[in-house]
Design an enzyme around this catalytic site. Structure first.
Site, PDB file in Angstrom:
ATOM      1  N   ARG A 223       0.851  -1.192   0.000  1.00  0.00           N
ATOM      2  CA  ARG A 223       0.000   0.000   0.000  1.00  0.00           C
ATOM      3  C   ARG A 223       0.891   1.249   0.000  1.00  0.00           C
ATOM      4  O   ARG A 223       1.942   1.277   0.640  1.00  0.00           O
ATOM      5  CB  ARG A 223      -0.904   0.040   1.238  1.00  0.00           C
ATOM      6  CG  ARG A 223      -2.080  -0.912   1.191  1.00  0.00           C
ATOM      7  CD  ARG A 223      -3.094  -0.544   0.108  1.00  0.00           C
ATOM      8  NE  ARG A 223      -4.212  -1.473   0.048  1.00  0.00           N
ATOM      9  CZ  ARG A 223      -4.292  -2.507  -0.806  1.00  0.00           C
ATOM     10  NH1 ARG A 223      -3.332  -2.727  -1.685  1.00  0.00           N
ATOM     11  NH2 ARG A 223      -5.349  -3.303  -0.810  1.00  0.00           N
ATOM     12  N   HIS A 271      -0.709  -0.213  -9.895  1.00  0.00           N
ATOM     13  CA  HIS A 271      -1.403  -1.139  -8.986  1.00  0.00           C
ATOM     14  C   HIS A 271      -1.871  -2.388  -9.750  1.00  0.00           C
ATOM     15  O   HIS A 271      -3.058  -2.714  -9.762  1.00  0.00           O
ATOM     16  CB  HIS A 271      -2.578  -0.429  -8.296  1.00  0.00           C
ATOM     17  CG  HIS A 271      -3.030  -1.127  -7.034  1.00  0.00           C
ATOM     18  ND1 HIS A 271      -3.448  -0.448  -5.929  1.00  0.00           N
ATOM     19  CD2 HIS A 271      -3.137  -2.446  -6.714  1.00  0.00           C
ATOM     20  CE1 HIS A 271      -3.790  -1.311  -4.985  1.00  0.00           C
ATOM     21  NE2 HIS A 271      -3.594  -2.541  -5.439  1.00  0.00           N
TER      22      HIS A 271
HETATM   23  P1  NDP Z   1      -1.841 -11.487   5.100  1.00  0.00           P
HETATM   24  O1  NDP Z   1      -2.795 -10.895   6.037  1.00  0.00           O
HETATM   25  O2  NDP Z   1      -2.038 -12.911   4.675  1.00  0.00           O
HETATM   26  O3  NDP Z   1      -0.358 -11.385   5.692  1.00  0.00           O
HETATM   27  C1  NDP Z   1       0.117 -10.282   6.355  1.00  0.00           C
HETATM   28  C2  NDP Z   1       1.519 -10.557   6.869  1.00  0.00           C
HETATM   29  O4  NDP Z   1       2.044  -9.347   7.452  1.00  0.00           O
HETATM   30  C3  NDP Z   1       1.561 -11.633   7.962  1.00  0.00           C
HETATM   31  O5  NDP Z   1       2.718 -12.403   7.845  1.00  0.00           O
HETATM   32  C4  NDP Z   1       1.613 -10.796   9.252  1.00  0.00           C
HETATM   33  O6  NDP Z   1       2.249 -11.436  10.338  1.00  0.00           O
HETATM   34  C5  NDP Z   1       2.457  -9.625   8.781  1.00  0.00           C
HETATM   35  N1  NDP Z   1       2.250  -8.459   9.655  1.00  0.00           N
HETATM   36  C6  NDP Z   1       1.109  -7.780   9.899  1.00  0.00           C
HETATM   37  N2  NDP Z   1       1.312  -6.779  10.766  1.00  0.00           N
HETATM   38  C7  NDP Z   1       2.626  -6.840  11.091  1.00  0.00           C
HETATM   39  C8  NDP Z   1       3.445  -6.094  11.950  1.00  0.00           C
HETATM   40  N3  NDP Z   1       2.973  -5.073  12.674  1.00  0.00           N
HETATM   41  N4  NDP Z   1       4.739  -6.433  12.044  1.00  0.00           N
HETATM   42  C9  NDP Z   1       5.230  -7.469  11.344  1.00  0.00           C
HETATM   43  N5  NDP Z   1       4.516  -8.227  10.493  1.00  0.00           N
HETATM   44  C10 NDP Z   1       3.213  -7.909  10.375  1.00  0.00           C
HETATM   45  O7  NDP Z   1      -1.800 -10.535   3.819  1.00  0.00           O
HETATM   46  P2  NDP Z   1      -1.559 -10.930   2.285  1.00  0.00           P
HETATM   47  O8  NDP Z   1      -0.255 -11.612   2.166  1.00  0.00           O
HETATM   48  O9  NDP Z   1      -2.750 -11.623   1.725  1.00  0.00           O
HETATM   49  O10 NDP Z   1      -1.516  -9.475   1.590  1.00  0.00           O
HETATM   50  C11 NDP Z   1      -0.599  -8.486   1.994  1.00  0.00           C
HETATM   51  C12 NDP Z   1      -0.972  -7.149   1.381  1.00  0.00           C
HETATM   52  O11 NDP Z   1      -0.650  -7.114  -0.007  1.00  0.00           O
HETATM   53  C13 NDP Z   1      -2.459  -6.790   1.399  1.00  0.00           C
HETATM   54  O12 NDP Z   1      -2.864  -6.322   2.670  1.00  0.00           O
HETATM   55  C14 NDP Z   1      -2.535  -5.711   0.333  1.00  0.00           C
HETATM   56  O13 NDP Z   1      -2.336  -4.451   0.920  1.00  0.00           O
HETATM   57  C15 NDP Z   1      -1.367  -6.029  -0.591  1.00  0.00           C
HETATM   58  N6  NDP Z   1      -1.824  -6.418  -1.938  1.00  0.00           N
HETATM   59  C16 NDP Z   1      -1.402  -5.689  -3.013  1.00  0.00           C
HETATM   60  C17 NDP Z   1      -1.773  -6.029  -4.283  1.00  0.00           C
HETATM   61  C18 NDP Z   1      -1.261  -5.284  -5.459  1.00  0.00           C
HETATM   62  O14 NDP Z   1      -1.731  -5.511  -6.580  1.00  0.00           O
HETATM   63  N7  NDP Z   1      -0.303  -4.394  -5.312  1.00  0.00           N
HETATM   64  C19 NDP Z   1      -2.657  -7.181  -4.538  1.00  0.00           C
HETATM   65  C20 NDP Z   1      -3.011  -7.904  -3.338  1.00  0.00           C
HETATM   66  C21 NDP Z   1      -2.606  -7.520  -2.096  1.00  0.00           C
HETATM   67  P3  NDP Z   1       1.632 -12.763  11.013  1.00  0.00           P
HETATM   68  O15 NDP Z   1       1.826 -13.849   9.962  1.00  0.00           O
HETATM   69  O16 NDP Z   1       2.442 -12.999  12.210  1.00  0.00           O
HETATM   70  O17 NDP Z   1       0.190 -12.466  11.267  1.00  0.00           O
HETATM   71  C1  OXD Z   2      -5.663  -6.129  -3.199  1.00  0.00           C
HETATM   72  C2  OXD Z   2      -5.140  -5.162  -4.121  1.00  0.00           C
HETATM   73  O1  OXD Z   2      -5.646  -5.857  -2.002  1.00  0.00           O
HETATM   74  O2  OXD Z   2      -5.472  -5.229  -5.308  1.00  0.00           O
HETATM   75  O3  OXD Z   2      -6.079  -7.210  -3.637  1.00  0.00           O
HETATM   76  O4  OXD Z   2      -4.347  -4.303  -3.738  1.00  0.00           O
END
Ligand code: NDP
Ligand code: OXD
Length: 308
Positions: A223, A271
């Protein structure tokens, strides 16, 4: 009962027909032309206007149209009892893995320098980085981060990863929340795949960039609000960061006047790292719609307190 789609800048008709193809009996409404707001129990949202859910008093569950849920978590007008879910599908993760792999290959092969050289009609060879020369550090080892880390390792890269709770991934060096410094000190190419929460907003700042191993690179596919933009510009200008690849921005579309556009050391994509596939998403949305109606546990429900 009905399922409502509220999505701006997305082809909502495609999602509607994909949902109807999975189950033709579902009454799918598209915002803003909703026949009976009181019948809406399940909503699918992307970039929804704030306060819009107050028009649908019987909504029980809102699913993000993507993997990220920050747009829903940040909307304080969504009542506390409303559950939030998100899209987690193999295609979404596969696309993200491809994006991260392609981006890292390009950085290692210095493609961005050759693109600039071509504009100037210049022929000059630069030595590529060897795969064991730089470590790629993945911030966030969730559904996307873990798969991306594995895809990178399958392709011969050295990978480290950081998450709130420590993860065990064969072949990767992993770090827990309180081990951020150790993780950054090992990392040359920082790939951000964190969710946007109160704790992660602004995490990509000068203090963090200074702890990276040199040469350092940034890939932000999560993000825009994770990044302190002026700190990145300073880090690029002073050589702390050699190049940044940015797929996400605080303001999207990135305004024409934004200073990022004109910078050689920034690669911009709109994006597109991973885009929700309507057909794959439809299966999951229909499943969660049915679970909502029958009161069963939802798939991929988000912890509203944690924010992801
Ligand atoms: P998940 O919720 O599956 O994973 C999040 C990860 O971040 C977990 O490993 C979590 O730790 C870790 N995390 C969260 N908070 C913290 C913190 N404070 N400190 C350290 N680690 C932290 O998310 P996804 O993998 O499904 O997606 C990640 C992001 O990718 C989405 O939220 C979205 O913003 C972005 N995205 C972007 C896209 C694009 O086209 N650019 C498309 C899709 C997604 P733990 O495992 O311990 O809970
Ligand atoms: C998502 C994205 O969160 O497109 O899937 O960023």
């Amino acid at each position: 009962m009905s399922l409502l789609i509220i999505a701006q800048h997305r082809d909502v008709k495609l999602f509607k027909s994909a949902i109807e193809a999975v189950d033709p009996d579902i009454d799918v409404e598209i915002w803003p032309n909703v026949k009976s707001p009181k019948r809406v129990q399940f909503a699918v949202a992307w970039r929804h206007p704030k306060n819009v859910f107050s028009q649908y008093p019987n909504v029980k569950v809102i699913s993000s149209l993507g993997a990220g849920v920050d747009h829903l978590i940040q909307d304080e007008t969504i009542p506390e009892h409303v559950k939030i879910t998100r899209i987690v599908t193999p295609a979404l993760s596969d696309q993200m893995c491809d994006f991260v792999l392609t981006t890292c290959l390009n950085l290692f092969r210095k493609t961005e320098i050759y693109l600039e050289q071509q504009k100037a009609g210049k022929w000059k060879v630069h030595q590529a980085y060897k795969k064991d020369e730089l470590t790629i550090g993945v911030l966030g080892l969730g559904k996307l981060g873990q798969e991306a880390a594995k895809r990178l390792m399958m392709n011969g890269f050295s990978v480290a990863g950081w998450s709130r709770t420590k993860k065990m991934i064969d072949g990767a060096e992993t770090f827990a929340e309180d081990e951020l410094t150790g993780f950054l000190n090992r990392t040359n190419v920082l790939v951000n795949l964190l969710p946007l929460t109160n704790k992660t907003e602004g995490i990509l700042d000068l203090g963090l960039f200074k702890q990276l191993k040199q040469p350092a690179f940034l890939v932000n596919a999560a993000r825009g609000e994770h990044l302190v933009e002026e700190d990145l510009v300073y880090a690029l200008d002073t050589g702390l960061i050699s190049h940044a690849v940015l797929d996400v921005f605080s303001e999207e579309p990135l305004p024409e006047s934004h200073p990022f556009w004109g910078r050689e050391k920034i690669t911009i994509t709109p994006h597109i790292a991973s885009v929700t596939d309507p057909h794959e998403a439809a299966e999951l949305l229909v499943e969660n719609y049915k679970r909502t109606l029958s009161g069963m546990n939802l798939l991929y429900e988000v912890d509203r307190k944690a924010g992801y």
